[in-house]
Design a protein around this motif. Structure first.
Motif, PDB file in Angstrom:
ATOM      1  N   THR A   1      48.861 132.055  33.620  1.00  0.00           N
ATOM      2  CA  THR A   1      48.552 132.134  32.029  1.00  0.00           C
ATOM      3  C   THR A   1      47.041 132.705  31.696  1.00  0.00           C
ATOM      4  OG1 THR A   1      50.257 131.469  31.454  1.00  0.00           O
ATOM      5  CG2 THR A   1      48.687 131.500  29.680  1.00  0.00           C
ATOM      6  N   GLN A   2      46.799 133.884  31.114  1.00  0.00           N
ATOM      7  CA  GLN A   2      45.565 134.613  30.917  1.00  0.00           C
ATOM      8  C   GLN A   2      45.439 134.218  29.338  1.00  0.00           C
ATOM      9  OE1 GLN A   2      44.616 137.725  33.079  1.00  0.00           O
ATOM     10  NE2 GLN A   2      45.235 136.890  34.949  1.00  0.00           N
ATOM     11  N   CYS A   3      44.672 133.736  28.977  1.00  0.00           N
ATOM     12  CA  CYS A   3      44.182 134.268  27.506  1.00  0.00           C
ATOM     13  C   CYS A   3      42.940 135.732  27.707  1.00  0.00           C
ATOM     14  CB  CYS A   3      44.192 132.791  26.501  1.00  0.00           C
ATOM     15  SG  CYS A   3      45.423 132.056  26.733  1.00  0.00           S
ATOM     16  N   ASN A   4      43.573 136.759  27.117  1.00  0.00           N
ATOM     17  CA  ASN A   4      42.660 137.040  27.158  1.00  0.00           C
ATOM     18  C   ASN A   4      42.231 137.696  26.077  1.00  0.00           C
ATOM     19  OD1 ASN A   4      42.538 137.217  29.942  1.00  0.00           O
ATOM     20  ND2 ASN A   4      44.383 138.788  30.292  1.00  0.00           N
ATOM     21  N   LYS A   5      40.738 139.105  25.876  1.00  0.00           N
ATOM     22  CA  LYS A   5      40.318 139.705  24.910  1.00  0.00           C
ATOM     23  C   LYS A   5      40.084 138.858  22.850  1.00  0.00           C
ATOM     24  CE  LYS A   5      41.864 143.769  26.591  1.00  0.00           C
ATOM     25  NZ  LYS A   5      42.966 144.892  26.329  1.00  0.00           N
ATOM     26  N   TYR A   6      39.166 137.797  23.560  1.00  0.00           N
ATOM     27  CA  TYR A   6      39.381 136.522  22.515  1.00  0.00           C
ATOM     28  C   TYR A   6      38.292 137.818  20.890  1.00  0.00           C
ATOM     29  CZ  TYR A   6      41.124 132.148  23.933  1.00  0.00           C
ATOM     30  OH  TYR A   6      41.769 131.437  24.515  1.00  0.00           O
ATOM     31  N   GLN A   7      38.754 137.198  19.659  1.00  0.00           N
ATOM     32  CA  GLN A   7      38.109 137.688  18.482  1.00  0.00           C
ATOM     33  C   GLN A   7      37.643 136.612  18.236  1.00  0.00           C
ATOM     34  OE1 GLN A   7      40.653 140.458  17.116  1.00  0.00           O
ATOM     35  NE2 GLN A   7      40.993 141.758  18.795  1.00  0.00           N
ATOM     36  N   LYS A   8      37.079 136.814  17.243  1.00  0.00           N
ATOM     37  CA  LYS A   8      36.548 135.397  16.382  1.00  0.00           C
ATOM     38  C   LYS A   8      37.483 135.655  15.008  1.00  0.00           C
ATOM     39  CE  LYS A   8      32.307 133.494  15.690  1.00  0.00           C
ATOM     40  NZ  LYS A   8      32.822 131.930  15.631  1.00  0.00           N
ATOM     41  N   LEU A   9      37.680 134.672  14.670  1.00  0.00           N
ATOM     42  CA  LEU A   9      39.151 134.763  13.158  1.00  0.00           C
ATOM     43  C   LEU A   9      38.816 133.331  12.259  1.00  0.00           C
ATOM     44  CD1 LEU A   9      41.374 136.035  12.384  1.00  0.00           C
ATOM     45  CD2 LEU A   9      42.703 134.991  13.613  1.00  0.00           C
ATOM     46  N   GLY A  10      38.380 133.873  11.312  1.00  0.00           N
ATOM     47  CA  GLY A  10      38.098 132.021  10.217  1.00  0.00           C
ATOM     48  C   GLY A  10      37.966 131.887  11.202  1.00  0.00           C
ATOM     49  N   GLY A  11      37.647 129.929  11.426  1.00  0.00           N
ATOM     50  CA  GLY A  11      36.808 129.291  12.076  1.00  0.00           C
ATOM     51  C   GLY A  11      36.607 128.913  13.448  1.00  0.00           C
ATOM     52  N   GLY A  12      37.363 130.210  13.437  1.00  0.00           N
ATOM     53  CA  GLY A  12      37.689 129.642  15.242  1.00  0.00           C
ATOM     54  C   GLY A  12      37.769 131.436  15.726  1.00  0.00           C
ATOM     55  N   TRP A  13      38.511 131.003  17.401  1.00  0.00           N
ATOM     56  CA  TRP A  13      38.800 131.720  18.332  1.00  0.00           C
ATOM     57  C   TRP A  13      40.759 132.439  17.958  1.00  0.00           C
ATOM     58  CZ3 TRP A  13      34.607 134.969  20.512  1.00  0.00           C
ATOM     59  CH2 TRP A  13      33.855 134.614  19.729  1.00  0.00           C
ATOM     60  N   MET A  14      41.024 134.246  18.563  1.00  0.00           N
ATOM     61  CA  MET A  14      41.905 134.138  18.747  1.00  0.00           C
ATOM     62  C   MET A  14      42.156 135.074  20.258  1.00  0.00           C
ATOM     63  SD  MET A  14      45.147 133.486  18.071  1.00  0.00           S
ATOM     64  CE  MET A  14      47.058 134.456  17.940  1.00  0.00           C
ATOM     65  N   ALA A  15      43.676 134.373  20.499  1.00  0.00           N
ATOM     66  CA  ALA A  15      42.842 135.812  21.783  1.00  0.00           C
ATOM     67  C   ALA A  15      44.170 136.565  21.541  1.00  0.00           C
ATOM     68  CB  ALA A  15      43.835 135.060  23.566  1.00  0.00           C
ATOM     69  N   PRO A  16      44.503 138.665  21.202  1.00  0.00           N
ATOM     70  CA  PRO A  16      45.346 138.708  21.300  1.00  0.00           C
ATOM     71  C   PRO A  16      46.411 139.125  22.532  1.00  0.00           C
ATOM     72  CG  PRO A  16      43.090 140.245  20.965  1.00  0.00           C
ATOM     73  CD  PRO A  16      42.742 138.129  20.869  1.00  0.00           C
TER      74      PRO A  16
END
Length: 163
Positions: A106-121
């Motif tokens: 499983t790969q979580c890619n292309k992280y973006q800053k979101l609110g107070g953390g990070w999200m991998a879309p």
């Protein structure tokens, strides 16, 4: 099939048909690890057969990572990879298939800053190097108030996260 609260719920004709216990490793590594007590997360990871005594540094997609669960060169044993700079989960490998000879990644890619953390879309799932599922998320928002019924299986067929 939907999961929450360490369980999987299977629906049939809009109703919960069966429920069974399930600790989802992606929820543990992507979310629980930041909010739950360390002892609870450690116990869950050990139950999922991650060898927490195996720890090393490596690189993944051009970034420095920590690898927990396997020695260098072992891309089959249960292991997870964490970005060293931002401390978010980027990769997990585990044995798969009925006899455990396949490798699921499983790969979580292309992280973006979101609110107070990070999200991998983007989340990519492979078995023996072949892509079997790709999840791509859009219209991602943080700090949104959600209806608590979203987390109650009896309302999953009727409640909506936005009006």
């Amino acid at each position: 099939m939907v999961g929450t609260a360490s369980s999987i719920f299977v629906f049939k004709d809009g109703q919960v048909d069966t429920t069974r216990p399930f600790e989802h490793p992606l929820l543990i590594l992507g979310f629980d690890i930041y909010r739950s007590p360390a002892s609870e997360v450690t116990a869950k990871l050990q139950t999922l057969k991650f060898d927490l005594s195996q720890f090393r540094e490596d690189s993944w997609q051009g970034r420095a990572v920590y690898v927990v669960g396997a020695k260098a060169g072992d891309l089959h044993s249960p292991q997870f990879w964490i970005d060293q700079e931002n401390l978010y989960f980027v990769r997990m490998l585990r044995p798969a298939g009925k006899d455990g000879t396949q490798t699921q990644e499983t790969q979580c890619n292309k992280y973006q800053k979101l609110g107070g953390g990070w999200m991998a879309p983007e989340v990519i799932f492979t078995v023996d190097g072949k892509v079997v599922t790709t999840e791509k998320y859009s219209e991602i928002r943080g700090d949104v108030t959600l209806d608590p019924r979203l987390f109650d299986p009896q309302f999953w067929t009727t409640v909506h996260w936005k009006e």
